[in-house]
Write an enzyme that holds these catalytic residues in place. Structure first.
Site, PDB file in Angstrom:
ATOM      1  N   CYS A 205      29.802  53.931  48.500  1.00 19.37           N
ATOM      2  CA  CYS A 205      28.697  54.205  49.418  1.00 19.37           C
ATOM      3  C   CYS A 205      28.283  52.885  50.074  1.00 19.37           C
ATOM      4  O   CYS A 205      28.603  51.817  49.566  1.00 19.37           O
ATOM      5  CB  CYS A 205      27.511  54.792  48.646  1.00 19.37           C
ATOM      6  SG  CYS A 205      26.982  53.765  47.274  1.00 19.37           S
ATOM      7  N   PRO A 206      27.599  52.941  51.220  1.00 19.88           N
ATOM      8  CA  PRO A 206      27.128  51.684  51.819  1.00 19.88           C
ATOM      9  C   PRO A 206      25.946  51.142  51.025  1.00 19.88           C
ATOM     10  O   PRO A 206      25.335  51.878  50.237  1.00 19.88           O
ATOM     11  CB  PRO A 206      26.691  52.117  53.222  1.00 19.88           C
ATOM     12  CG  PRO A 206      26.358  53.564  53.100  1.00 19.88           C
ATOM     13  CD  PRO A 206      27.204  54.127  51.997  1.00 19.88           C
ATOM     14  N   ARG A 234      29.487  47.299  47.997  1.00 19.02           N
ATOM     15  CA  ARG A 234      28.708  46.077  48.176  1.00 19.02           C
ATOM     16  C   ARG A 234      28.121  45.720  46.819  1.00 19.02           C
ATOM     17  O   ARG A 234      27.710  46.613  46.056  1.00 19.02           O
ATOM     18  CB  ARG A 234      27.582  46.257  49.203  1.00 19.02           C
ATOM     19  CG  ARG A 234      28.051  46.302  50.663  1.00 19.02           C
ATOM     20  CD  ARG A 234      28.584  44.949  51.143  1.00 19.02           C
ATOM     21  NE  ARG A 234      29.002  44.974  52.540  1.00 19.02           N
ATOM     22  CZ  ARG A 234      30.263  45.188  52.931  1.00 19.02           C
ATOM     23  NH1 ARG A 234      31.209  45.404  52.042  1.00 19.02           N
ATOM     24  NH2 ARG A 234      30.565  45.165  54.209  1.00 19.02           N
ATOM     25  N   GLU A 263      27.535  37.160  46.197  1.00 16.27           N
ATOM     26  CA  GLU A 263      28.837  36.622  46.600  1.00 16.27           C
ATOM     27  C   GLU A 263      28.757  35.661  47.778  1.00 16.27           C
ATOM     28  O   GLU A 263      29.664  34.854  47.981  1.00 16.27           O
ATOM     29  CB  GLU A 263      29.813  37.757  46.922  1.00 16.27           C
ATOM     30  CG  GLU A 263      29.472  38.528  48.195  1.00 16.27           C
ATOM     31  CD  GLU A 263      30.485  39.633  48.506  1.00 16.27           C
ATOM     32  OE1 GLU A 263      30.809  40.416  47.610  1.00 16.27           O
ATOM     33  OE2 GLU A 263      30.938  39.685  49.663  1.00 16.27           O
ATOM     34  N   HIS A 295      36.254  39.870  47.348  1.00 19.29           N
ATOM     35  CA  HIS A 295      36.087  40.664  48.576  1.00 19.29           C
ATOM     36  C   HIS A 295      37.385  40.692  49.405  1.00 19.29           C
ATOM     37  O   HIS A 295      37.394  40.328  50.569  1.00 19.29           O
ATOM     38  CB  HIS A 295      34.925  40.119  49.417  1.00 19.29           C
ATOM     39  CG  HIS A 295      34.274  41.187  50.260  1.00 19.29           C
ATOM     40  ND1 HIS A 295      32.926  41.328  50.375  1.00 19.29           N
ATOM     41  CD2 HIS A 295      34.814  42.163  51.030  1.00 19.29           C
ATOM     42  CE1 HIS A 295      32.651  42.338  51.175  1.00 19.29           C
ATOM     43  NE2 HIS A 295      33.786  42.865  51.597  1.00 19.29           N
TER      44      HIS A 295
HETATM   45  P1  NAI Z   1      31.614  55.727  55.400  1.00 16.37           P
HETATM   46  O1  NAI Z   1      30.375  55.594  56.230  1.00 16.37           O
HETATM   47  O2  NAI Z   1      32.791  56.452  55.967  1.00 16.37           O
HETATM   48  O3  NAI Z   1      31.245  56.437  54.002  1.00 16.37           O
HETATM   49  C1  NAI Z   1      30.118  56.140  53.246  1.00 16.37           C
HETATM   50  C2  NAI Z   1      29.700  57.427  52.525  1.00 16.37           C
HETATM   51  O4  NAI Z   1      28.609  57.107  51.668  1.00 16.37           O
HETATM   52  C3  NAI Z   1      29.230  58.532  53.485  1.00 16.37           C
HETATM   53  O5  NAI Z   1      29.910  59.737  53.196  1.00 16.37           O
HETATM   54  C4  NAI Z   1      27.737  58.633  53.208  1.00 16.37           C
HETATM   55  O6  NAI Z   1      27.221  59.947  53.362  1.00 16.37           O
HETATM   56  C5  NAI Z   1      27.676  58.165  51.758  1.00 16.37           C
HETATM   57  N1  NAI Z   1      26.345  57.723  51.363  1.00 16.37           N
HETATM   58  C6  NAI Z   1      25.415  57.051  52.091  1.00 16.37           C
HETATM   59  N2  NAI Z   1      24.305  56.862  51.364  1.00 16.37           N
HETATM   60  C7  NAI Z   1      24.536  57.425  50.157  1.00 16.37           C
HETATM   61  C8  NAI Z   1      23.757  57.576  48.975  1.00 16.37           C
HETATM   62  N3  NAI Z   1      22.485  57.139  48.926  1.00 16.37           N
HETATM   63  N4  NAI Z   1      24.311  58.222  47.936  1.00 16.37           N
HETATM   64  C9  NAI Z   1      25.574  58.719  47.994  1.00 16.37           C
HETATM   65  N5  NAI Z   1      26.347  58.613  49.096  1.00 16.37           N
HETATM   66  C10 NAI Z   1      25.835  57.977  50.151  1.00 16.37           C
HETATM   67  O7  NAI Z   1      31.986  54.250  54.960  1.00 16.37           O
HETATM   68  P2  NAI Z   1      33.399  53.718  54.432  1.00 16.37           P
HETATM   69  O8  NAI Z   1      34.206  53.251  55.580  1.00 16.37           O
HETATM   70  O9  NAI Z   1      33.974  54.707  53.492  1.00 16.37           O
HETATM   71  O10 NAI Z   1      32.930  52.401  53.641  1.00 16.37           O
HETATM   72  C11 NAI Z   1      32.073  52.482  52.515  1.00 16.37           C
HETATM   73  C12 NAI Z   1      31.567  51.097  52.175  1.00 16.37           C
HETATM   74  O11 NAI Z   1      32.645  50.309  51.698  1.00 16.37           O
HETATM   75  C13 NAI Z   1      31.033  50.285  53.373  1.00 16.37           C
HETATM   76  O12 NAI Z   1      29.677  50.602  53.650  1.00 16.37           O
HETATM   77  C14 NAI Z   1      31.185  48.871  52.926  1.00 16.37           C
HETATM   78  O13 NAI Z   1      30.002  48.461  52.285  1.00 16.37           O
HETATM   79  C15 NAI Z   1      32.326  48.948  51.902  1.00 16.37           C
HETATM   80  N6  NAI Z   1      33.523  48.243  52.365  1.00 16.37           N
HETATM   81  C16 NAI Z   1      34.051  47.269  51.568  1.00 16.37           C
HETATM   82  C17 NAI Z   1      35.200  46.578  51.950  1.00 16.37           C
HETATM   83  C18 NAI Z   1      35.830  45.555  51.077  1.00 16.37           C
HETATM   84  O14 NAI Z   1      36.704  44.806  51.547  1.00 16.37           O
HETATM   85  N7  NAI Z   1      35.466  45.451  49.817  1.00 16.37           N
HETATM   86  C19 NAI Z   1      35.810  46.834  53.259  1.00 16.37           C
HETATM   87  C20 NAI Z   1      35.214  47.922  53.989  1.00 16.37           C
HETATM   88  C21 NAI Z   1      34.091  48.577  53.561  1.00 16.37           C
END
Ligand code: NAI
Length: 339
Positions: A205-206, A234, A263, A295
């Site tokens: 989740c974000p 995160r 981080e 990361h």
């Molecule tokens: P996305 O926006 O497609 O999916 C996030 C999901 O989390 C959505 O389905 C949303 O409804 C859900 N969500 C939001 N608030 C929530 C809550 N309170 N409880 C439960 N679910 C909730 O985003 P995506 O592309 O899947 O990325 C997710 C996260 O991964 C990003 O926000 C970012 O922080 C992290 N990320 C990490 C990377 C890394 O290299 N480690 C790279 C890219 C993203």
């Protein structure tokens, strides 16, 4: 357009310069992170390009705006490092790369699961020292285990499909339900049930005010003894001190982290000659059942190509039309955390 690119690493230069061929923007690469001390490098730049380690708080945004900046082009999907209310107030456009490769992050999360389960990090070191004993390396079949995914968006959905392929039972917790995934056999449940029933809990989740320390002492106590926790979302989604307490008690069996609350002071730099001042991070590093990567989940050729191309497209569109593609625009109204 003149663009200051903060937190530039050698790989950024390569991929961004390649994507800029033909577009011809004036990219000023700045190695340093964006801060009150370094924002002068953006003076006169209509565009500022940021990475996850750059924090654009209200004071910095005001300064950037006064210096002529109108576009913040994020080289990331996450945008928790930007003060969206201030961007709205200043009329600044925030663009991101919403999906550059959900597969990259999902596959890394699964890599951490396998590494921890089969103790590949320890096995590798042992064999290099000609220690071919198996004691201490016992793992478990992933098949038929329960994997709980918190946040089933683009990345979480990829993880779900991979884990279904492993023959796992997949539980999901999200604010919205994905019917396609439900049709594949993903079971949507509430958070408490997910935490109680999962052998592996993986976070996708974000980071929002609602998800900060979502995994805290109380929720850790709900989890199965010996649970594996994976975080590639995160760092602050987990209360790290509570996690350490769970590890010390032996309640938490395995931890795989690609992100860490603090981080910003550590990752993306070579600190191998320095003394780490962060005692919480240093304690995490002492556990044999904890694996930390810095990361790097996003770090694949495909992802970097997409990040660079979308970032340059955001810059070009803003330069020509004064706006970016709607799907890439981050606004307070659209992205305000839901209750
Ligand atoms: P996305 O926006 O497609 O999916 C996030 C999901 O989390 C959505 O389905 C949303 O409804 C859900 N969500 C939001 N608030 C929530 C809550 N309170 N409880 C439960 N679910 C909730 O985003 P995506 O592309 O899947 O990325 C997710 C996260 O991964 C990003 O926000 C970012 O922080 C992290 N990320 C990490 C990377 C890394 O290299 N480690 C790279 C890219 C993203």
């Amino acid at each position: 357009m003149r663009v200051a690119v903060f937190s530039t690493h050698p790989f950024d230069r390569t991929f961004l310069a390649q994507a800029n061929r033909g577009a011809g923007h004036e990219l000023h690469f700045v190695d340093a992170k964006l801060s009150a001390q370094t924002l002068g490098a953006a003076q006169g730049c209509k565009g500022v390009c940021l990475f996850v380690s750059d924090v654009a708080d209200a004071a910095i945004m005001k300064n950037l705006h006064a210096g002529g900046t109108r576009l913040l082009a994020l080289r990331s999907a996450g945008f928790n490092n930007v003060d969206l209310a201030e961007a709205d107030a200043l009329g600044m456009t925030i663009a991101r790369v919403p999906a550059y490769s959900p597969h990259a992050v999902a596959e890394h999360a699964v890599g951490l699961m396998l590494m921890l389960n089969r103790k590949l990090h320890r096995a590798h070191n042992r064999v290099r020292e000609q220690n071919f004993a198996l004691d201490g390396l016992l793992g478990f079949d992933m098949h038929a285990k329960v994997v709980g995914i918190v946040g089933v968006g683009k990345i979480g959905a990829c993880v779900a499909r991979i884990m279904l392929g492993f023959g796992c039972r997949v539980l999901a917790y999200d604010l919205v339900r994905d019917e396609e995934l439900a049709g594949l056999g993903v079971e949507y449940v509430d958070l408490v049930r997910l935490l109680r029933e999962s052998d592996v809990v993986t976070l996708h989740c974000p980071l929002t005010p609602q998800t900060r320390h979502l995994i805290n002492a109380e929720r850790l106590a709900l989890m199965k003894p010996g649970v594996m926790i994976i975080n590639t979302s995160r760092g602050a989604v987990i209360d790290t001190k509570a996690l350490i307490a769970g590890l010390k008690r032996g309640h938490v069996g395995y931890v795989g982290l690609d992100v860490y609350e603090e981080e910003g002071d550590l990752f993306f730099r070579d600190l191998s000659e320095e003394v780490i001042q962060d005692d919480v991070f240093a304690r995490l590093q002492t556990f044999p059942n904890v694996v930390v990567t810095a990361h790097q989940a996003f770090f694949t050729r495909e992802a970097l190509t997409n990040i660079a191309e979308t970032t340059l497209d955001n810059i070009t569109r803003f330069d020509r039309e004064g706006r970016v593609a709607e799907a890439n625009r981050v606004t307070l109204q659209r992205h305000a955390p839901r209750p």
